[in-house]
Scaffold this motif. Structure first.
Motif, PDB file in Angstrom:
ATOM      1  N   UNK A   1      44.449  45.825  42.484  1.00 30.53           N
ATOM      2  CA  UNK A   1      43.576  46.684  43.292  1.00 30.53           C
ATOM      3  C   UNK A   1      42.296  45.920  43.571  1.00 30.53           C
ATOM      4  N   UNK A   2      41.989  45.681  44.823  1.00 30.12           N
ATOM      5  CA  UNK A   2      40.799  44.930  45.173  1.00 30.12           C
ATOM      6  C   UNK A   2      39.675  45.874  45.551  1.00 30.12           C
ATOM      7  N   UNK A   3      38.468  45.599  45.102  1.00 34.62           N
ATOM      8  CA  UNK A   3      37.322  46.449  45.464  1.00 34.62           C
ATOM      9  C   UNK A   3      37.015  46.325  46.956  1.00 34.62           C
ATOM     10  N   UNK A   4      36.191  47.224  47.433  1.00 36.91           N
ATOM     11  CA  UNK A   4      35.760  47.179  48.824  1.00 36.91           C
ATOM     12  C   UNK A   4      35.041  45.862  49.097  1.00 36.91           C
ATOM     13  N   UNK A   5      35.399  45.226  50.184  1.00 35.57           N
ATOM     14  CA  UNK A   5      34.777  43.959  50.546  1.00 35.57           C
ATOM     15  C   UNK A   5      35.494  42.744  50.019  1.00 35.57           C
ATOM     16  N   UNK A   6      36.485  42.948  49.156  1.00 33.37           N
ATOM     17  CA  UNK A   6      37.276  41.845  48.606  1.00 33.37           C
ATOM     18  C   UNK A   6      38.610  41.796  49.346  1.00 33.37           C
ATOM     19  N   UNK A   7      39.020  40.579  49.720  1.00 29.75           N
ATOM     20  CA  UNK A   7      40.218  40.448  50.540  1.00 29.75           C
ATOM     21  C   UNK A   7      41.222  39.456  49.982  1.00 29.75           C
ATOM     22  N   UNK A   8      40.938  38.855  48.854  1.00 26.83           N
ATOM     23  CA  UNK A   8      41.855  37.862  48.291  1.00 26.83           C
ATOM     24  C   UNK A   8      41.639  37.776  46.791  1.00 26.83           C
ATOM     25  N   UNK A   9      42.700  37.404  46.082  1.00 28.26           N
ATOM     26  CA  UNK A   9      42.606  37.279  44.624  1.00 28.26           C
ATOM     27  C   UNK A   9      41.577  36.233  44.205  1.00 28.26           C
ATOM     28  N   UNK A  10      41.355  35.199  45.043  1.00 31.85           N
ATOM     29  CA  UNK A  10      40.324  34.208  44.716  1.00 31.85           C
ATOM     30  C   UNK A  10      38.960  34.877  44.556  1.00 31.85           C
ATOM     31  N   UNK A  11      38.665  35.857  45.397  1.00 28.38           N
ATOM     32  CA  UNK A  11      37.377  36.551  45.323  1.00 28.38           C
ATOM     33  C   UNK A  11      37.286  37.409  44.066  1.00 28.38           C
ATOM     34  N   UNK A  12      38.395  38.008  43.663  1.00 25.45           N
ATOM     35  CA  UNK A  12      38.401  38.795  42.427  1.00 25.45           C
ATOM     36  C   UNK A  12      38.182  37.872  41.237  1.00 25.45           C
ATOM     37  N   UNK A  13      38.786  36.683  41.255  1.00 26.99           N
ATOM     38  CA  UNK A  13      38.528  35.714  40.186  1.00 26.99           C
ATOM     39  C   UNK A  13      37.063  35.293  40.176  1.00 26.99           C
TER      40      UNK A  13
END
Length: 252
Positions: free
Chosen positions: A202-214
Motif C-alpha cells: 500500500x503506497x501513501x498518497x504521492x508515492x508511485x513506486x517501491x523505490x520511494x517507499x524505501x
C-alpha cells in the motif's frame, strides 16, 4: 503546513546505479521529512548522477536534493540534514587489505562469512537471519560507488563508525530497508503514512513506486538516529571504522 526552517531535515535516499535513467525497476528516490515526520514537498524518483555532478559543495548538493522534492531550498538554508542512504557505504577491511596491501585473509569457507565479500556489519545481519547484499558479488557495485562518491565529495569526515559528516551541516548514515521488515518500531512509524506490514502492499498518497517507499523508510531511520538512537543497533568498538555500519532497528 508550516515547518521550522532551522529544525533538522531527514532525507532518505534509495540509491540507483550510476546510469539508472531508464531502469524501470530501480532508480534513485528521495523523501524529505521534518522533525514531526511529515513528508515535505513530494517524493522524487529519477537519477541523481547529474545533480551530484553539478553540485560544487555540500550546501549546493543539499539544495538540489530539496529542489528535486519540490521544496524551496532557500527556506531551509540553515537546517541541519541527516541523510540515510540505502547502499553499502564501504568495502570490507579484508577486501581493502587484499587489494591495497596484497594481504590475504585466513581460510575462507561459507559465503556469508567471507571477509572479502562482506563487511562485519553485513555478517552481523547474517547471524540474525537476514540476507544483506555484497557490493562485490551481488551487482550493486554501481550503487555502492555512487553512495561512497557522495560521501567523499560532500561528507568526507568520519564522525564515528557509520556516521559521515561535512562537520558543518550534513550527517550521513547507511540504512537498509529490507532489515526493517520485521520491526514493530518501523511498522508503527509506517502507520503514520497508511502503510501496512508490507510496505509495497500500500503506497501513501504521492508515492508511485517501491523505490520511494524505501526512501521513506530510510528517512525514518535518519529520524530515529537523531531522536531515538537507542532503537537502532549501534556499532561496537571492534567494528573497523572505515567499513561503516548498517543502522537497523533493534527489534528486527
Amino acid at each position: 503546513m508550516t515547518s521550522d526552517t532551522s529544525a533538522p531535515l531527514f532525507i532518505g535516499w534509495d540509491v540507483g546505479g550510476w546510469n539508472c535513467d531508464k531502469n524501470p525497476s530501480s532508480r534513485d528516490a528521495l523523501v524529505v521529512l521534518d522533525s514531526q515526520r511529515n513528508v515535505l514537498g513530494r517524493p522524487w524518483r529519477g537519477n541523481l548522477r547529474r545533480p551530484i555532478n553539478q553540485s560544487a559543495d555540500t550546501d549546493a548538493f543539499i539544495s538540489r536534493l530539496l529542489n528535486l522534492c519540490e521544496l524551496d531550498a532557500s527556506r531551509f538554508d540553515s537546517a541541519p540534514v541527516v541523510l540515510a542512504i540505502d547502499t553499502p557505504l564501504g568495502f570490507s577491511q579484508g577486501f581493502i587489505d587484499l587489494v591495497v596491501n596484497g594481504q590475504a585473509a585466513d581460510a575462507i569457507e561459507g559465503s556469508s562469512e567471507n571477509p572479502y565479500l562482506f563487511r562485519r556489519t553485513e555478517r552481523f545481519l547474517f547471524e540474525r537471519g537476514l540476507n544483506p547484499l555484497s557490493p562485490l558479488k551481488d551487482m550493486i557495485g554501481s550503487q555502492a560507488t555512487k553512495g561512497m562518491h557522495v560521501l567523499a565529495r560532500f561528507a568526507p569526515m568520519i564522525e564515528s563508525c557509520g556516521v559521515w559528516t561535512d562537520q558543518i551541516r550534513l550527517r550521513a548514515i547507511e540504512a537498509y530497508p529490507s532489515a526493517c521488515k520485521r520491526s514493530n518500531t518501523m511498522s508503527e512509524l509506517h502507520e503514520q503514512y497508511g502503510i501496512g506490514k508490507s510496505p509495497d502492499a500500500q503506497w501513501p498518497e504521492g508515492f508511485h513506486h517501491a523505490d520511494q517507499v524505501d526512501a521513506l523508510t530510510c528517512a525514518l531511520i535518519a529520524w530515529l538516529s537523531h531522536f531515538q538512537p537507542g532503537k537502532l543497533v549501534q556499532p561496537t568498538s571492534e567494528i573497523p571504522v572505515r567499513e561503516g555500519w548498517i543502522f537497523a532497528p533493534v527489534d528486527d
